[in-house]
Write an enzyme that holds these catalytic residues in place. Sequence first.
Site, PDB file in Angstrom:
ATOM      1  CB  THR A 132      -0.899  -0.009   1.265  1.00 45.35           C
ATOM      2  OG1 THR A 132      -1.498   1.266   1.415  1.00 45.35           O
ATOM      3  CG2 THR A 132      -0.115  -0.329   2.529  1.00 45.35           C
ATOM      4  CG  ASP A 133      -1.185   4.995  -0.818  1.00 42.55           C
ATOM      5  OD1 ASP A 133      -1.701   4.353   0.129  1.00 42.55           O
ATOM      6  OD2 ASP A 133      -1.812   5.837  -1.486  1.00 42.55           O
ATOM      7  CD  GLU A 134      -3.327   3.626   4.726  1.00 43.88           C
ATOM      8  OE1 GLU A 134      -3.040   3.539   5.930  1.00 43.88           O
ATOM      9  OE2 GLU A 134      -4.482   3.618   4.298  1.00 43.88           O
ATOM     10  CE1 TYR A 158      -3.504  -2.558   5.843  1.00 46.40           C
ATOM     11  CE2 TYR A 158      -3.291  -0.211   5.371  1.00 46.40           C
ATOM     12  CZ  TYR A 158      -3.386  -1.523   4.936  1.00 46.40           C
ATOM     13  OH  TYR A 158      -3.358  -1.798   3.579  1.00 46.40           O
ATOM     14  CE  LYS A 162      -0.217  -4.562   3.071  1.00 46.81           C
ATOM     15  NZ  LYS A 162      -0.648  -5.850   2.470  1.00 46.81           N
ATOM     16  N   GLY A 292      -4.251  10.029  14.595  1.00 43.86           N
ATOM     17  CA  GLY A 292      -3.083   9.874  13.707  1.00 43.86           C
ATOM     18  C   GLY A 292      -3.437   9.893  12.235  1.00 43.86           C
TER      19      GLY A 292
HETATM   20  P1  NAD Z   1      -9.955  -7.039   2.412  1.00 48.63           P
HETATM   21  O1  NAD Z   1      -9.898  -6.749   3.866  1.00 48.63           O
HETATM   22  O2  NAD Z   1     -11.189  -6.718   1.646  1.00 48.63           O
HETATM   23  O3  NAD Z   1      -9.686  -8.595   2.155  1.00 48.63           O
HETATM   24  C1  NAD Z   1      -8.681  -9.312   2.829  1.00 48.63           C
HETATM   25  C2  NAD Z   1      -8.886 -10.791   2.551  1.00 48.63           C
HETATM   26  O4  NAD Z   1      -7.829 -11.516   3.206  1.00 48.63           O
HETATM   27  C3  NAD Z   1     -10.206 -11.343   3.098  1.00 48.63           C
HETATM   28  O5  NAD Z   1     -10.819 -12.184   2.155  1.00 48.63           O
HETATM   29  C4  NAD Z   1      -9.778 -12.139   4.343  1.00 48.63           C
HETATM   30  O6  NAD Z   1     -10.651 -13.204   4.637  1.00 48.63           O
HETATM   31  C5  NAD Z   1      -8.398 -12.610   3.916  1.00 48.63           C
HETATM   32  N1  NAD Z   1      -7.528 -12.896   5.065  1.00 48.63           N
HETATM   33  C6  NAD Z   1      -7.309 -12.109   6.161  1.00 48.63           C
HETATM   34  N2  NAD Z   1      -6.460 -12.716   7.001  1.00 48.63           N
HETATM   35  C7  NAD Z   1      -6.112 -13.900   6.419  1.00 48.63           C
HETATM   36  C8  NAD Z   1      -5.232 -14.966   6.800  1.00 48.63           C
HETATM   37  N3  NAD Z   1      -4.556 -14.935   7.956  1.00 48.63           N
HETATM   38  N4  NAD Z   1      -5.103 -16.020   5.956  1.00 48.63           N
HETATM   39  C9  NAD Z   1      -5.801 -16.064   4.793  1.00 48.63           C
HETATM   40  N5  NAD Z   1      -6.647 -15.089   4.395  1.00 48.63           N
HETATM   41  C10 NAD Z   1      -6.793 -14.022   5.198  1.00 48.63           C
HETATM   42  O7  NAD Z   1      -8.684  -6.326   1.790  1.00 48.63           O
HETATM   43  P2  NAD Z   1      -8.524  -5.580   0.385  1.00 48.63           P
HETATM   44  O8  NAD Z   1      -9.022  -4.202   0.517  1.00 48.63           O
HETATM   45  O9  NAD Z   1      -9.034  -6.462  -0.679  1.00 48.63           O
HETATM   46  O10 NAD Z   1      -6.929  -5.501   0.313  1.00 48.63           O
HETATM   47  C11 NAD Z   1      -6.185  -6.574  -0.252  1.00 48.63           C
HETATM   48  C12 NAD Z   1      -4.710  -6.235  -0.156  1.00 48.63           C
HETATM   49  O11 NAD Z   1      -4.445  -5.014  -0.851  1.00 48.63           O
HETATM   50  C13 NAD Z   1      -4.219  -6.019   1.274  1.00 48.63           C
HETATM   51  O12 NAD Z   1      -2.936  -6.587   1.382  1.00 48.63           O
HETATM   52  C14 NAD Z   1      -4.164  -4.498   1.419  1.00 48.63           C
HETATM   53  O13 NAD Z   1      -3.181  -4.125   2.346  1.00 48.63           O
HETATM   54  C15 NAD Z   1      -3.802  -4.091   0.010  1.00 48.63           C
HETATM   55  N6  NAD Z   1      -4.256  -2.756  -0.417  1.00 48.63           N
HETATM   56  C16 NAD Z   1      -5.572  -2.400  -0.274  1.00 48.63           C
HETATM   57  C17 NAD Z   1      -6.000  -1.159  -0.763  1.00 48.63           C
HETATM   58  C18 NAD Z   1      -7.443  -0.716  -0.657  1.00 48.63           C
HETATM   59  O14 NAD Z   1      -7.744   0.432  -0.995  1.00 48.63           O
HETATM   60  N7  NAD Z   1      -8.367  -1.567  -0.243  1.00 48.63           N
HETATM   61  C19 NAD Z   1      -5.074  -0.295  -1.377  1.00 48.63           C
HETATM   62  C20 NAD Z   1      -3.739  -0.691  -1.478  1.00 48.63           C
HETATM   63  C21 NAD Z   1      -3.346  -1.934  -1.009  1.00 48.63           C
HETATM   64  O1  DAU Z   2      -4.133   4.102   0.683  1.00 50.00           O
HETATM   65  C1  DAU Z   2      -4.382   2.741   0.553  1.00 50.00           C
HETATM   66  C2  DAU Z   2      -5.232   2.266   1.717  1.00 50.00           C
HETATM   67  O2  DAU Z   2      -6.562   2.740   1.469  1.00 50.00           O
HETATM   68  C3  DAU Z   2      -5.229   0.763   1.890  1.00 50.00           C
HETATM   69  O3  DAU Z   2      -3.929   0.326   2.202  1.00 50.00           O
HETATM   70  C4  DAU Z   2      -6.209   0.335   3.002  1.00 50.00           C
HETATM   71  O4  DAU Z   2      -6.274  -1.072   3.074  1.00 50.00           O
HETATM   72  C5  DAU Z   2      -7.573   0.881   2.653  1.00 50.00           C
HETATM   73  O5  DAU Z   2      -8.501   0.576   3.673  1.00 50.00           O
HETATM   74  C6  DAU Z   2      -7.528   2.399   2.436  1.00 50.00           C
HETATM   75  O6  DAU Z   2      -7.223   3.065   3.693  1.00 50.00           O
HETATM   76  P1  DAU Z   2      -7.936   4.440   4.122  1.00 50.00           P
HETATM   77  O7  DAU Z   2      -7.827   4.585   5.571  1.00 50.00           O
HETATM   78  O8  DAU Z   2      -7.452   5.572   3.275  1.00 50.00           O
HETATM   79  O9  DAU Z   2      -9.445   4.094   3.644  1.00 50.00           O
HETATM   80  P2  DAU Z   2     -10.858   4.372   4.321  1.00 50.00           P
HETATM   81  O10 DAU Z   2     -11.900   4.047   3.283  1.00 50.00           O
HETATM   82  O11 DAU Z   2     -10.982   3.756   5.657  1.00 50.00           O
HETATM   83  O12 DAU Z   2     -10.836   5.953   4.508  1.00 50.00           O
HETATM   84  C7  DAU Z   2     -10.663   6.817   3.391  1.00 50.00           C
HETATM   85  C8  DAU Z   2     -10.616   8.244   3.922  1.00 50.00           C
HETATM   86  O13 DAU Z   2     -11.931   8.581   4.392  1.00 50.00           O
HETATM   87  C9  DAU Z   2      -9.680   8.420   5.090  1.00 50.00           C
HETATM   88  O14 DAU Z   2      -9.081   9.705   5.014  1.00 50.00           O
HETATM   89  C10 DAU Z   2     -10.599   8.338   6.315  1.00 50.00           C
HETATM   90  C11 DAU Z   2     -11.899   8.926   5.795  1.00 50.00           C
HETATM   91  N1  DAU Z   2     -13.136   8.383   6.394  1.00 50.00           N
HETATM   92  C12 DAU Z   2     -13.295   7.021   6.449  1.00 50.00           C
HETATM   93  C13 DAU Z   2     -14.432   6.479   7.011  1.00 50.00           C
HETATM   94  C14 DAU Z   2     -14.602   4.975   7.092  1.00 50.00           C
HETATM   95  C15 DAU Z   2     -14.124   9.249   6.852  1.00 50.00           C
HETATM   96  O15 DAU Z   2     -13.987  10.490   6.755  1.00 50.00           O
HETATM   97  N2  DAU Z   2     -15.244   8.702   7.395  1.00 50.00           N
HETATM   98  C16 DAU Z   2     -15.449   7.354   7.523  1.00 50.00           C
HETATM   99  O16 DAU Z   2     -16.507   6.933   8.074  1.00 50.00           O
END
Ligand code: NAD
Ligand code: DAU
Length: 352
Positions: A132-134, A158, A162, A292
């Site tokens: 992730t970019d985070e 988180y 990562k 944070g």
């Molecule tokens: P998600 O939370 O929707 O899905 C995670 C999946 O992993 C689920 O199906 C869960 O059951 C499975 N899982 C969790 N723990 C496990 C374990 N111990 N063994 C096997 N399976 C397990 O996540 P996502 O949003 O689809 O993200 C997928 C990947 O991409 C993650 O590594 C996340 O860090 C990365 N990522 C997400 C975003 C985003 O915006 N969602 C952006 C950049 C990177």
């Molecule tokens: O940047 C990549 C990341 O993006 C991934 O690595 C993470 O897995 C993914 O969950 C996501 O993280 P964020 O924290 O950016 O996503 P989230 O949707 O939780 O929040 C997006 C933005 O919106 C963030 O600045 C927090 C804000 N937010 C979120 C929620 C849930 C609100 O203002 N209100 C809310 O209720």
Amino acid sequence: MILVTGGAGFIGGNFVLDWLAQYDEPIVNLDRLTYAGNLETLQSLDGDSRHIFVHGDIGDGPLVDALLATHRPRAIVHFAAESHVDRSLHGPEDFIHTNVTGTFRLLESVRRYFGGLSDGERSLFRFLHVSTDEVFGSLAPGAAPFTETSTYEPNSPYSASKAASDHLVRAWHFSYGVPTLITHCSNNYGPYHFPEKLIPLVILNALAGKGLPIYGDGLQVRDWLYVKDHCAAIRRVLEAGTPGEAYNIGGWNEKPNIEVVRTLCHHLDRFRPRTDGKLYEAQIRYVTDRPGHDRRYAIDAGKLYRELGWRPVETFDSGLEKTVRWYLDHSQWVENVTSGAYRQWVQRHYGS
Ligand code: NAD
Ligand code: DAU
């Protein structure tokens, strides 16, 4: 065949569906089915012999060893993680279990498997770690977007977990020769997104007549990417990326949260207007900020474009419109995913 971890989650599920829509190469999908894993996302693959689902933990060494020995994948795409920042603030331990220890154990299984491959198989094998970019922390306004060489400065449990997993992957390449690839992607959105994250949460709360919670002043910036563009980027890196390298993936779509929420409201006003004639924006509520809270993320995906020719297809507007329509058309998926456990989370995190 390839092995995918976390393929019942949001991005992994989209990846599995897109892969099997394009290729006949089978997928073994290892997923523990946490609250975020949902087999309904993969329902269209029922009876499809190219999709082999295995319910299990990435940290279960004997299970993963057996899967690798039986299926002999040519590549692994590692999505499985605990992925929600807010949940990591309430309970970081699960994040250490899966993202750190789980990735470590998975890498150990991969190292054993890789060691037993022939020279030809080794030269083709890849382990792609989805990061992730985070991990790069928070950008000041006007600062240049993150590159692959930006300093690691994770700020949440988180992102710290990562970052730790990225370092392990890097070390397993340099110390043991495992041909790894790391991708750093920005915020995804699109179909099958679990409704604890901003975009699906806002769509569903709006339709339910609930408040649309904006943390702090709503001016935090994220760089949004349609999930299918992320999946295409991963396929491209898997195909042509250089082992040991990292690749940034982003949408060139920096938006403050409040603008994202207003755009969602605008699409909903067009497609499913409120029955009382008011606008959905009336439901916006400013709430206590996330501790944070990173102020800004932005990705420079120039390396991936220059070296491998990838660029996103969707614009923010086209992707967001598709997403809103998808949620309106898939109310059954939404209903089933918002189980009792999900409702408890909402109550715990947002209160009444
Ligand atoms: P998600 O939370 O929707 O899905 C995670 C999946 O992993 C689920 O199906 C869960 O059951 C499975 N899982 C969790 N723990 C496990 C374990 N111990 N063994 C096997 N399976 C397990 O996540 P996502 O949003 O689809 O993200 C997928 C990947 O991409 C993650 O590594 C996340 O860090 C990365 N990522 C997400 C975003 C985003 O915006 N969602 C952006 C950049 C990177
Ligand atoms: O940047 C990549 C990341 O993006 C991934 O690595 C993470 O897995 C993914 O969950 C996501 O993280 P964020 O924290 O950016 O996503 P989230 O949707 O939780 O929040 C997006 C933005 O919106 C963030 O600045 C927090 C804000 N937010 C979120 C929620 C849930 C609100 O203002 N209100 C809310 O209720």
